[in-house]
Design a protein around this motif. Structure first.
Motif, PDB file in Angstrom:
ATOM      1  N   LEU A  85      -8.071   8.040   3.837  1.00 13.31           N
ATOM      2  CA  LEU A  85      -7.532   7.417   2.616  1.00 13.31           C
ATOM      3  C   LEU A  85      -6.623   8.395   1.866  1.00 13.31           C
ATOM      4  O   LEU A  85      -5.595   8.004   1.302  1.00 13.31           O
ATOM      5  CB  LEU A  85      -8.679   6.942   1.721  1.00 13.31           C
ATOM      6  CG  LEU A  85      -9.516   5.789   2.310  1.00 13.31           C
ATOM      7  CD1 LEU A  85     -10.722   5.491   1.424  1.00 13.31           C
ATOM      8  CD2 LEU A  85      -8.667   4.541   2.501  1.00 13.31           C
ATOM      9  N   VAL A 109       3.352  15.856   8.628  1.00 15.31           N
ATOM     10  CA  VAL A 109       3.994  14.910   9.545  1.00 15.31           C
ATOM     11  C   VAL A 109       4.482  13.667   8.790  1.00 15.31           C
ATOM     12  O   VAL A 109       5.591  13.184   9.013  1.00 15.31           O
ATOM     13  CB  VAL A 109       3.024  14.521  10.686  1.00 15.31           C
ATOM     14  CG1 VAL A 109       3.616  13.409  11.551  1.00 15.31           C
ATOM     15  CG2 VAL A 109       2.711  15.740  11.554  1.00 15.31           C
ATOM     16  N   VAL A 110       3.632  13.162   7.885  1.00 13.40           N
ATOM     17  CA  VAL A 110       4.020  11.927   7.190  1.00 13.40           C
ATOM     18  C   VAL A 110       5.092  12.181   6.121  1.00 13.40           C
ATOM     19  O   VAL A 110       5.611  11.242   5.534  1.00 13.40           O
ATOM     20  CB  VAL A 110       2.812  11.195   6.535  1.00 13.40           C
ATOM     21  CG1 VAL A 110       1.787  10.821   7.566  1.00 13.40           C
ATOM     22  CG2 VAL A 110       2.206  12.002   5.413  1.00 13.40           C
ATOM     23  N   LEU A 158      -4.856  10.709   3.256  1.00 13.83           N
ATOM     24  CA  LEU A 158      -3.599  10.743   4.012  1.00 13.83           C
ATOM     25  C   LEU A 158      -2.725   9.544   3.667  1.00 13.83           C
ATOM     26  O   LEU A 158      -1.503   9.667   3.510  1.00 13.83           O
ATOM     27  CB  LEU A 158      -3.898  10.697   5.506  1.00 13.83           C
ATOM     28  CG  LEU A 158      -4.087  12.022   6.211  1.00 13.83           C
ATOM     29  CD1 LEU A 158      -4.458  11.795   7.660  1.00 13.83           C
ATOM     30  CD2 LEU A 158      -2.782  12.813   6.132  1.00 13.83           C
ATOM     31  N   LEU A 159      -3.391   8.398   3.561  1.00 14.49           N
ATOM     32  CA  LEU A 159      -2.644   7.183   3.226  1.00 14.49           C
ATOM     33  C   LEU A 159      -1.995   7.340   1.846  1.00 14.49           C
ATOM     34  O   LEU A 159      -0.827   6.955   1.650  1.00 14.49           O
ATOM     35  CB  LEU A 159      -3.598   5.984   3.245  1.00 14.49           C
ATOM     36  CG  LEU A 159      -2.969   4.594   3.225  1.00 14.49           C
ATOM     37  CD1 LEU A 159      -1.940   4.430   4.333  1.00 14.49           C
ATOM     38  CD2 LEU A 159      -4.049   3.522   3.359  1.00 14.49           C
ATOM     39  N   ILE A 192      -1.218  16.444   9.239  1.00 16.11           N
ATOM     40  CA  ILE A 192      -0.600  15.110   9.173  1.00 16.11           C
ATOM     41  C   ILE A 192       0.088  14.896   7.818  1.00 16.11           C
ATOM     42  O   ILE A 192       1.063  14.141   7.722  1.00 16.11           O
ATOM     43  CB  ILE A 192      -1.637  14.005   9.491  1.00 16.11           C
ATOM     44  CG1 ILE A 192      -2.160  14.199  10.916  1.00 16.11           C
ATOM     45  CG2 ILE A 192      -1.022  12.615   9.382  1.00 16.11           C
ATOM     46  CD1 ILE A 192      -3.291  13.266  11.308  1.00 16.11           C
ATOM     47  N   ALA A 246       8.435  11.881   9.016  1.00 16.92           N
ATOM     48  CA  ALA A 246       8.528  11.198  10.309  1.00 16.92           C
ATOM     49  C   ALA A 246       9.555  10.077  10.209  1.00 16.92           C
ATOM     50  O   ALA A 246       9.673   9.459   9.145  1.00 16.92           O
ATOM     51  CB  ALA A 246       7.161  10.626  10.683  1.00 16.92           C
ATOM     52  N   ALA A 302       6.571   7.666   0.687  1.00 16.65           N
ATOM     53  CA  ALA A 302       7.393   6.449   0.766  1.00 16.65           C
ATOM     54  C   ALA A 302       7.995   6.139  -0.606  1.00 16.65           C
ATOM     55  O   ALA A 302       9.173   5.780  -0.714  1.00 16.65           O
ATOM     56  CB  ALA A 302       6.554   5.288   1.275  1.00 16.65           C
ATOM     57  N   SER A 307       0.996   9.473   2.241  1.00 16.92           N
ATOM     58  CA  SER A 307       2.084   8.748   2.900  1.00 16.92           C
ATOM     59  C   SER A 307       2.748   7.759   1.937  1.00 16.92           C
ATOM     60  O   SER A 307       3.977   7.627   1.916  1.00 16.92           O
ATOM     61  CB  SER A 307       1.532   8.017   4.125  1.00 16.92           C
ATOM     62  OG  SER A 307       2.576   7.494   4.893  1.00 16.92           O
ATOM     63  N   VAL A 308       1.911   7.073   1.128  1.00 21.71           N
ATOM     64  CA  VAL A 308       2.462   6.147   0.126  1.00 21.71           C
ATOM     65  C   VAL A 308       3.312   6.935  -0.878  1.00 21.71           C
ATOM     66  O   VAL A 308       4.416   6.505  -1.258  1.00 21.71           O
ATOM     67  CB  VAL A 308       1.319   5.385  -0.588  1.00 21.71           C
ATOM     68  CG1 VAL A 308       1.851   4.629  -1.798  1.00 21.71           C
ATOM     69  CG2 VAL A 308       0.635   4.420   0.375  1.00 21.71           C
TER      70      VAL A 308
END
Lengths: 596, 256
Positions: A20, A83-84, A22-23, A80, A87, A30, A26-27
């Motif tokens: 979570l 990475v995120v 990581l998510l 990660i 990517a 974004a 990533s959000v």
């Protein structure tokens, strides 16, 4: 060594929180690509990943296997996070250089191909050679293969650290905490996770240390068993990265001397033979294969020493902390600076108490002695951050010295602190301190404005559009024959190499930088361009094109960049036979006339 | 290798993974087989050979398996560089050969008794499995999201214009390309002059990411090298030159 047991403990729920976290990261990335400022969400994501792991690592109950699993989870999750960030493209300056090398190997089937930006890198082809295996076997891109190879290296780094610390400390709890502290090194989150030769060499270095420590603890009759892994490890590091190969030689030599100092003998388990092997291989490779390393490292080290001298003597002003290159680089907010400084202060406290414990319990342990020296040296290297040309040297050293520092801070016993007779409170404080060390290290090691990604591709009316440098690279890849050379600014040149798949010269050697910046052409410039075989010159008015870390993204509304004078571009039209064949606004490409 | 289940498995997996990685044309699926072949099996076999007569902890064995595999990839690329070049087939052959030879050495050194590492068999239970899967799904979602392009309304759009000789025409033909990297669909006017004559005058609309290419050739009866100028205007600003590029065309020689 405590035997890892197959107990899962709290691994499963913590894996969920890490996912979570990581998510959330990533959000946040974004949203940042969309133009928002999700800084708080991003750091919250980092803490959601790390704090449950830190909390559990401070407990007494977790088994060795669970601690190992948590350390792996921490290492991979933080990898990660990088990475995120960007990517599916490499966007760090060195990544584009190494990806070009990997593509060259795959396309031409041989190592040691020419690299125009960092000519030393093809002489240390370990990372790209390894990556080419996955590229060749599967047909995947250098990006995908590189992410997997560095990911495997990261996994071996954190396992190697954990097992090394278990062996030296004799405690899985201490080892888990030391591995957690290591993630606070300035380069762990970003620099050390990029597709670059050091990102492979450092994990191999740590596994090598672990192997030497295991060998030390094993019976003498096992001696020969360790030879093959050690020789393979040393040879692989020598082929992969210059500085790490020297670090191996220095570390093993120091270890051999410490063994001798403690035991007055050179026989088993003194690793002097491996120190000699590492030194011979590193020097042999340097002299026979990679002698351009002298020209690469020499100026860096020379300028660092000069900067230290100038700053110390008052001839030059000290570098401000958290200061980026150039006036256009945004300042790090005060709160972030405070966290970074607090992280260093917490490390200092940990090392202070750790050194006391070291003296009482570990001062006869060769590894612990070197770790203690490294932990003290780390604080010495912080001074380098005050000298303009030396800060990067100090920053890069932190990855190596932090191995020792993490161990010394972890043996401090501060996690046993029971304020108000409440153990949980002490654990909570220690967990929070680890969180500050992680976040503070990330802030100190990577520019504040680059923690989150910038838009390089964007969606518009359901289709994908590319930033000017990326679109240039994509255009060159599709339209310009591979053998044709470009001259370009630092950022454009890197993109032209990957994904543009062209040789692009940039920077000061040869002096493309001045050719691009000047408003008029001088006599020496056209001969130089011809001498270097440059057929296309990329004139980019964006000043940020000279920034290898920031020059790849779209310009954002309200954040328009400084522009060079128009004449820096139009001057190329006056060259005989030169024509502007490409224009995207700020970026123009001139095709130079063929030499007569 | 009789009696050494782990070694037989590793050797068989190496062969299987090599064959499937090379044969399967889908990159993502091939990677499922290539990753263990490249990043685990050779190192496992070498660690087994090196420590054939010892019982290493599984964690130590595992990390040596990865690190030695990486070392083999690094040194293997060096070897292949001088022996036939770095090709997919040579990589597969090298990795399989190293794994096989190391497994054979391990089996011979171990003797009849099995001394492979004892791997843990964690049993997380139903709830634990669900939580682990949840974590994995969240991580995969994070990666998928990161690879997705998102709208970026503040990113300033632009348009590319270029002129290049058409490949294979010896300079007799050229292509003029326009590619929109704008945030919204836009109308353009493209004008192309060859010598003194405006030979192309075209209006078109491009959506973001769309390309419009115009091919031009030297007019019949022309001689020598002709300058070509392509000018792009935006429909709403007809008097202001938006982009301009220059090229040339070589007039084809008339048969005598």
């Amino acid at each position: 060594m405590a035997r890892p047991k197959p107990t899962t403990g709290y691994v499963a729920p913590i894996a969920l929180t890490a996912g979570l976290g990581l998510l959330a990261c990533s959000v946040a990335n974004a949203l940042a690509r969309g133009g928002s400022d999700p800084t708080l969400l991003y750091w919250a994501g980092i803490l959601v990943i790390s704090l449950p792991i830190f909390w559990r690592l401070t407990s007494r109950e977790a088994s060795t296997g669970e601690r190992l699993a948590l350390v792996c989870l921490l290492g991979l999750s933080l990898y990660i996070v990088k990475v995120v960030r960007d990517a599916p493209l490499f966007t760090f300056s060195d990544e584009l250089v190494h990806a070009f090398n990997a593509d060259q190997i795959t396309n031409h089937h041989h190592l040691f191909r020419y690299n125009p930006i960092l000519p030393v890198t093809p002489n240390y082809p370990g990372l790209e050679g390894a990556t080419s295996a996955l590229m060749g076997l599967t047909g995947m891109s250098s990006y995908a293969a590189g992410v997997i190879v560095v990911g495997a290296a990261r996994l071996s780094l954190v396992i190697g650290l954990f097992l090394l610390f278990v062996r030296v400390s004799g405690s899985a709890r201490t080892a888990g905490l030391a591995a957690a502290i290591y993630t606070g090194n300035f380069n762990f989150l970003f620099w050390g996770a990029q597709f670059s030769y050091e990102s492979l060499a450092l994990p191999l270095f740590v596994v090598l240390l672990m192997t030497v420590a295991e060998r030390d603890a094993a019976p003498r009759e096992w001696g020969r068993d360790w030879a093959l892994p050690l020789v393979l490890g040393i040879a692989a590091i020598v082929v992969t990265h210059h500085l790490t190969s020297y670090a191996v030689a220095v570390f093993l030599a120091l270890l051999a001397v410490v063994y001798w100092a403690l035991r007055r003998e050179w026989s088993w388990p003194n690793p002097w033979r491996y120190a000699v092997l590492a030194a011979v291989l590193a020097v042999g490779w340097l002299v026979l294969v990679a002698n351009s390393t002298f020209g690469y490292l020499g100026p860096v080290i020379g300028e660092a020493f000069e900067a230290i001298f100038n700053t110390a003597s008052g001839e030059a002003p000290p570098r401000g902390l958290f200061q980026g290159k150039g006036p256009s680089v945004p300042e790090t907010p005060l709160a972030a600076r405070g966290i970074a400084l607090l992280a260093v202060a917490l490390l200092a406290v940990g090392v202070f108490f750790g050194l006391r414990r070291f003296w009482r319990r570990y001062r006869k342990e060769p590894f612990a002695i070197i770790f203690a020296v490294a932990s003290i040296t780390f604080f010495g290297t912080l001074v380098l951050r005050l000298a303009p040309a030396a800060w990067e040297t100090g920053n890069r050293l932190s990855e190596y010295l932090f191995v020792g520092l993490a161990f010394i801070a972890a043996i401090s016993g501060l996690h046993e602190w029971r304020p108000l007779q409440r153990a949980w409170l002490g654990r909570a404080v220690f967990t929070a301190a680890l969180g500050i060390i992680l976040v503070g290290g990330a802030i100190a090691g990577w520019p504040w404005d680059l923690q989150l990604s910038a838009p390089i591709r964007a969606k518009a009316e359901g289709r994908t559009i590319s930033s000017p440098p990326l679109a240039l690279a994509e255009w060159a890849a599709h339209n310009i024959p591979e053998e044709q050379r470009f001259g370009a600014g630092i950022a454009d040149a890197r993109m032209l190499m990957t994904p543009g798949e062209h040789i692009a010269l940039a920077g000061k050697t040869p002096d493309i930088e001045d050719i691009l910046k000047e408003t008029e052409l001088s006599d020496w410039e056209l001969p130089l361009l011809r001498e270097e075989g440059i057929r296309y010159i990329v004139a980019d008015r964006r000043e940020v094109a000279a920034d290898a870390t920031r020059g790849y993204a779209f310009t954002m509304r309200g954040d328009e960049p400084e522009l060079l004078p128009l004449s820096t571009v139009t001057k190329f039209g006056s060259l005989p036979g030169a024509k502007r064949i490409y224009s995207s606004g700020d970026i123009s490409v001139y095709k130079l006339g063929a030499p007569r | 290798m009789r009696g050494h289940g782990d070694l037989r498995l590793v050797a068989a997996l190496a062969l299987l993974c090599a064959a499937l990685a090379l044969l399967i044309p889908f990159t993502g699926v091939a990677a499922i087989f290539a990753v263990p072949l490249a990043l685990l099996l050779p190192g496992y076999a070498i660690a087994a050979a090196a420590f054939a007569q010892r019982q290493l902890e599984w964690a130590l064995f595992f990390v040596l398996g990865i690190a030695l595999s990486l070392a083999i990839l690094i040194l293997g690329s060096l070897l292949l560089n001088y022996v036939g070049g770095i090709h997919p087939l040579s990589w597969a052959a090298l990795l399989v050969a190293i794994t096989f030879v190391a497994c054979l050495i391990a089996a011979r050194r171990r003797g009849p008794t099995d001394r492979g590492p004892r791997w843990p068999r964690p049993r997380p239970g139903a709830l634990g499995t669900i939580l682990l899967l949840g974590g994995a799904v969240a991580a995969i979602a994070a990666i998928v999201l990161s690879a997705s392009t998102v709208p970026s309304g503040d990113a300033i759009g632009y348009t590319q214009l270029w002129i290049l000789p058409q490949a294979g025409t010896k300079g007799h033909e050229a292509q003029v390309g326009v590619r929109s990297q704008q945030q919204a669909s836009l109308d353009y006017d493209l004008r192309i002059k060859i010598g003194e004559d405006e030979v192309v005058k075209r209006s078109f609309r491009l959506a973001p990411g769309e390309t419009h290419v115009v091919h031009v050739r030297a007019p019949a009866g022309s001689e020598g090298v002709l300058p070509v100028i392509a000018t792009l205007l935006r429909h709403n600003r007809p008097t202001s030159v938006y982009r301009r590029v220059k090229g040339s065309l070589v007039a084809p020689q008339e048969p005598r």
